[in-house]
Structures are given as structure tokens and as C-alpha cells.
Design a protein around this motif. Structure first.
Motif, PDB file in Angstrom:
ATOM      1  N   UNK A  65       0.872  -1.169   0.000  1.00 21.78           N
ATOM      2  CA  UNK A  65       0.000   0.000   0.000  1.00 21.78           C
ATOM      3  C   UNK A  65       0.912   1.222   0.000  1.00 21.78           C
ATOM      4  N   UNK A  66       0.976   1.968  -1.104  1.00 25.83           N
ATOM      5  CA  UNK A  66       1.902   3.094  -1.223  1.00 25.83           C
ATOM      6  C   UNK A  66       1.852   4.033  -0.020  1.00 25.83           C
ATOM      7  N   UNK A  67       3.035   4.255   0.576  1.00 24.19           N
ATOM      8  CA  UNK A  67       3.131   5.152   1.714  1.00 24.19           C
ATOM      9  C   UNK A  67       2.665   4.561   3.030  1.00 24.19           C
ATOM     10  N   UNK A  68       2.185   3.303   2.987  1.00 26.58           N
ATOM     11  CA  UNK A  68       1.639   2.695   4.209  1.00 26.58           C
ATOM     12  C   UNK A  68       2.244   1.338   4.534  1.00 26.58           C
ATOM     13  N   UNK A  69       2.614   0.574   3.515  1.00 30.47           N
ATOM     14  CA  UNK A  69       3.155  -0.760   3.777  1.00 30.47           C
ATOM     15  C   UNK A  69       4.054  -1.190   2.625  1.00 30.47           C
ATOM     16  N   UNK A  85       0.910  -0.394  11.885  1.00 30.98           N
ATOM     17  CA  UNK A  85       1.234  -1.233  13.046  1.00 30.98           C
ATOM     18  C   UNK A  85       1.217  -0.456  14.355  1.00 30.98           C
ATOM     19  N   UNK A  86       1.421   0.851  14.256  1.00 27.41           N
ATOM     20  CA  UNK A  86       1.396   1.685  15.466  1.00 27.41           C
ATOM     21  C   UNK A  86       0.072   1.531  16.191  1.00 27.41           C
ATOM     22  N   UNK A  87      -1.015   1.525  15.431  1.00 22.20           N
ATOM     23  CA  UNK A  87      -2.350   1.387  16.027  1.00 22.20           C
ATOM     24  C   UNK A  87      -2.565  -0.016  16.606  1.00 22.20           C
ATOM     25  N   UNK A 134       5.752  -2.979  16.376  1.00 26.48           N
ATOM     26  CA  UNK A 134       6.690  -2.130  15.628  1.00 26.48           C
ATOM     27  C   UNK A 134       6.288  -1.958  14.160  1.00 26.48           C
ATOM     28  N   UNK A 135       6.598  -0.783  13.624  1.00 26.50           N
ATOM     29  CA  UNK A 135       6.335  -0.535  12.203  1.00 26.50           C
ATOM     30  C   UNK A 135       7.397  -1.195  11.327  1.00 26.50           C
ATOM     31  N   UNK A 136       8.625  -1.309  11.858  1.00 22.64           N
ATOM     32  CA  UNK A 136       9.731  -1.913  11.114  1.00 22.64           C
ATOM     33  C   UNK A 136      10.017  -3.306  11.677  1.00 22.64           C
ATOM     34  N   UNK A 180      12.929  10.269  14.777  1.00 24.46           N
ATOM     35  CA  UNK A 180      12.282   8.960  14.759  1.00 24.46           C
ATOM     36  C   UNK A 180      13.042   7.947  15.600  1.00 24.46           C
ATOM     37  N   UNK A 181      12.628   6.696  15.506  1.00 24.51           N
ATOM     38  CA  UNK A 181      13.217   5.641  16.321  1.00 24.51           C
ATOM     39  C   UNK A 181      14.707   5.444  16.069  1.00 24.51           C
ATOM     40  N   UNK A 182      15.160   5.758  14.855  1.00 25.64           N
ATOM     41  CA  UNK A 182      16.549   5.508  14.505  1.00 25.64           C
ATOM     42  C   UNK A 182      17.493   6.645  14.879  1.00 25.64           C
ATOM     43  N   UNK A 183      16.963   7.801  15.266  1.00 21.32           N
ATOM     44  CA  UNK A 183      17.807   8.965  15.522  1.00 21.32           C
ATOM     45  C   UNK A 183      18.757   8.757  16.696  1.00 21.32           C
ATOM     46  N   UNK A 184      18.319   8.021  17.702  1.00 18.74           N
ATOM     47  CA  UNK A 184      19.182   7.782  18.857  1.00 18.74           C
ATOM     48  C   UNK A 184      20.430   7.011  18.445  1.00 18.74           C
TER      49      UNK A 184
END
Length: 337
Positions: free
Chosen positions: A48-52, A78-80, A84-86, A139-143
Motif C-alpha cells: 500500500x503506497x506510503x503505508x506498507x 502497526x502503530x495502532x 513495531x512498524x519496522x 524517529x526511532x533511529x535517531x538515537x
């Protein structure tokens, strides 16, 4: 039947240090420059473009007699669902027999090796007295990016974090000291962390800028950029993404992690298609710079850019390092396949 090692995210976290991952990533860049690796074509599919979407990257490390692949999915909804989204996995194989050696979680290793790449770009291209680091994206990867850069560069005194929503940057910064200490054993007492209120002002006052956004239009304008700035562009990793003004590239020293892949999906993809820059603008790959095959920055006035799209070679080598340590310390699960 083969007995293989399987490592979950928690196993990998116990084993890998940021310093170790930086060393592994640097060794892969060197091997690539020496012709000791093959990067195989990427498979990308959008459910799904931009979603999955689904991303499969693979490659061959001839010097280590390893090959493998990383399969990663990103499902925004997946957040809802509270997951995890990734999500993904890395499979490592013996190139002498074709036998599987092990599998690891992909999300944590992706974060570690990707940010190690951005930090290495800064290490070899930023001015030696760089003190101010700007991370664009919270985001999650910034740390991981902050941890890697602080590990690779000892001169950093100030770290600013910018996000699309100012509240995200503030909440990210609020817990950063504890997270860096607990997750990466990094002492941050001497470093000032700030959330960005004015991106333009922060860009003008930064020596190193690392972009980790999913943006499809530039978030940093050329007129904001001061002489001597270094950019590590990490977020542009698929067709159509772009994080910085294309005109910045025309007057910069430009380096990439993998020339072909960056031309197809990296920060330079759109500027190349628009004719704003040409292939001749690319000085070389980071491995070429590390080995001294090409020259990098020679003064504090030059603007430098490292375009990194990410390679499966980095995932495979990092996963292999984790698997070896897991075997030594008897961590993880062994399974017959």
C-alpha cells in the motif's frame, strides 16, 4: 539438516556495542573499495503506497566467505496495533558450502549499522574541530545516529534535534541522556542537547548535519548552509526521497556508499534526473576515501556530503559479528532446519 543460531532483538542488544559496529562497517567499506564484495539487486514492493512495503537487500562478502540477505517490512498502521512498524530478519550463509549460519533480528542491526555509516561519513569528511551536531529527524533511529556520531567524533559539544513536530523533538531530547547511558554506555555530561525551534538558525550554526527523515521534498535550503558544513544524508533510501536542496550538491564535495544504488534511490537520484548534477560530481565511494584512493576535505571552508542508502553487506557483516559472539557467550537459540 543444519543447526543454526537465532538471535532476537534483545540478544543482539546484549552483544553489539556501537564501537564494534563502527569497526565492522568501516571494514566493509574498505572491502568494497578493494573489489572484495558484490551488491546484488534490491527487491522493493509496496503493498500500500506510503503505508506498507517490503525491502529485500542481499550481497556477497568474498573476503569473509559470507553471503546473505535482509528482508525488512514497514507497515505504518502497526502503530495502532501496538507492534513495531519496522520488522525484519537477516540471514547469513557460508559462501563455501551454501549452508545457513544463522538468523538475527533486523531492526536493531539496521539502526546500528545505518547510523555507524552516517557517523563514518562525518568522521572522514567533517572538519576536525566540529563541535555542533544537528540531527534532522526524531524517529526511532535517531538515537542510533547520535550514539554513533558521539562514538566516532570526540569533539562534539552540542547536539540539536529537529523534528517535523516540535513536541517530538522536545520529548526525544528530554530522555536522551539516560538512553545514551543505559543503551550505549555513553557519558553525556559534557554535551548540551537541545530541541530545535528554528531549523534555519540551527542549520546556519551547525558543523555536522545528519538527515534521517522520510521526506520527499528538501527540508534544508541552500541559502541556510554555511561554509565548512558536512552533511550525512541517510533518509533518502528509495526512489523519490530527497532531504536537502539539490543546489547544495553543485558546490560540494560529494561521496556515496554505493554509486549505482545512490544514483537509483539516494539523495543524488533526483538532482541527477533533473540535470542539476552529473555523475562526474561524485568524487568516490566512502571506502575509496578511507583507503586514500581519493581526496576529501582539505580545508574548513568546503561543504561535504555523504549520501548513504544502506547496503546489505553492512547488515550481513554486522549480523555475522553478533552470531560469532553469541556462539562464544552461549546467547540466543539454536534450531535445526
Amino acid at each position: 539438516m543444519f543447526k543454526i543460531q537465532i538471535l532476537c532483538k534483545e540478544d543482539v542488544q546484549k552483544i553489539l556495542s556501537m564501537h564494534q559496529v563502527i569497526e565492522v562497517v568501516e571494514s566493509v567499506y574498505k572491502a568494497k573499495s578493494e573489489g572484495l564484495t558484490d551488491v546484488w539487486p534490491t527487491v522493493f514492493y509496496e503493498f500500500a503506497p506510503g503505508r506498507a512495503d517490503l525491502d529485500i537487500k542481499s550481497g556477497y562478502l568474498k573476503n569473509k566467505q559470507l553471503f546473505g540477505h535482509k528482508t525488512v517490512t514497514w507497515f505504518g498502521d502497526n502503530t495502532e496495533k501496538g507492534i513495531p512498524t519496522l520488522i525484519g530478519m537477516i540471514a547469513v550463509f557460508d559462501a563455501q558450502t551454501g549452508a545457513p549460519l544463522g538468523m538475527t533480528d533486523a531492526a536493531y542491526i539496521t539502526g546500528m549499522r545505518t547510523r555507524a555509516a552516517g557517523a563514518l561519513g562525518a568522521k572522514y569528511l567533517a572538519r576536525k574541530d566540529a563541535e555542533n551536531l544537528l540531527i534532522v529527524g526524531a524517529g526511532n533511529q535517531s538515537i542510533f545516529q547520535i550514539a554513533a556520531t558521539l562514538t566516532a567524533i570526540s569533539t562534539i559539544k552540542k547536539v540539536r534535534v529537529a523534528a517535523q513536530q516540535a513536541g517530538n523533538a522536545k520529548s526525544f531530547v528530554a530522555g536522551i541522556h539516560d538512553q545514551l547511558q543505559q543503551q550505549f554506555a555513553i557519558n553525556t555530561e559534557h554535551i548540551l542537547f537541545e530541541a530545535v525551534d528554528n531549523l534555519e538558525a540551527s542549520v546556519r550554526d551547525s558543523h555536522i548535519i545528519i538527515t534521517v527523515t522520510p521526506s520527499r521534498k528538501p527540508v534544508i535550503k541552500k541559502e541556510w548552509v554555511q561554509k565548512g558544513t558536512h552533511f550525512s544524508c541517510i533518509g533518502a533510501d528509495m526512489e523519490g526521497k530527497q532531504e536537502i536542496d539539490a543546489e547544495i550538491l553543485t558546490s560540494s564535495l560529494l561521496f556515496v556508499d554505493d554509486t549505482k544504488h545512490c544514483q537509483e534511490v539516494g539523495e543524488i537520484e533526483i538532482p541527477l534526473k533533473q540535470g542539476i548534477i552529473h555523475e562526474t560530481h561524485i568524487i568516490g565511494e566512502l571506502g575509496d576515501l578511507i583507503l586514500g584512493k581519493v581526496n576529501g576535505r582539505i580545508n574548513n571552508e568546503q561543504i561535504t556530503i555523504f549520501d548513504a542508502t544502506g547496503m546489505a553487506l553492512l547488515d550481513i557483516a554486522t549480523a555475522n559479528a553478533a552470531l560469532k559472539q553469541a556462539e562464544q557467550y552461549e546467547i540466543g537459540t539454536k534450531s535445526m532446519i
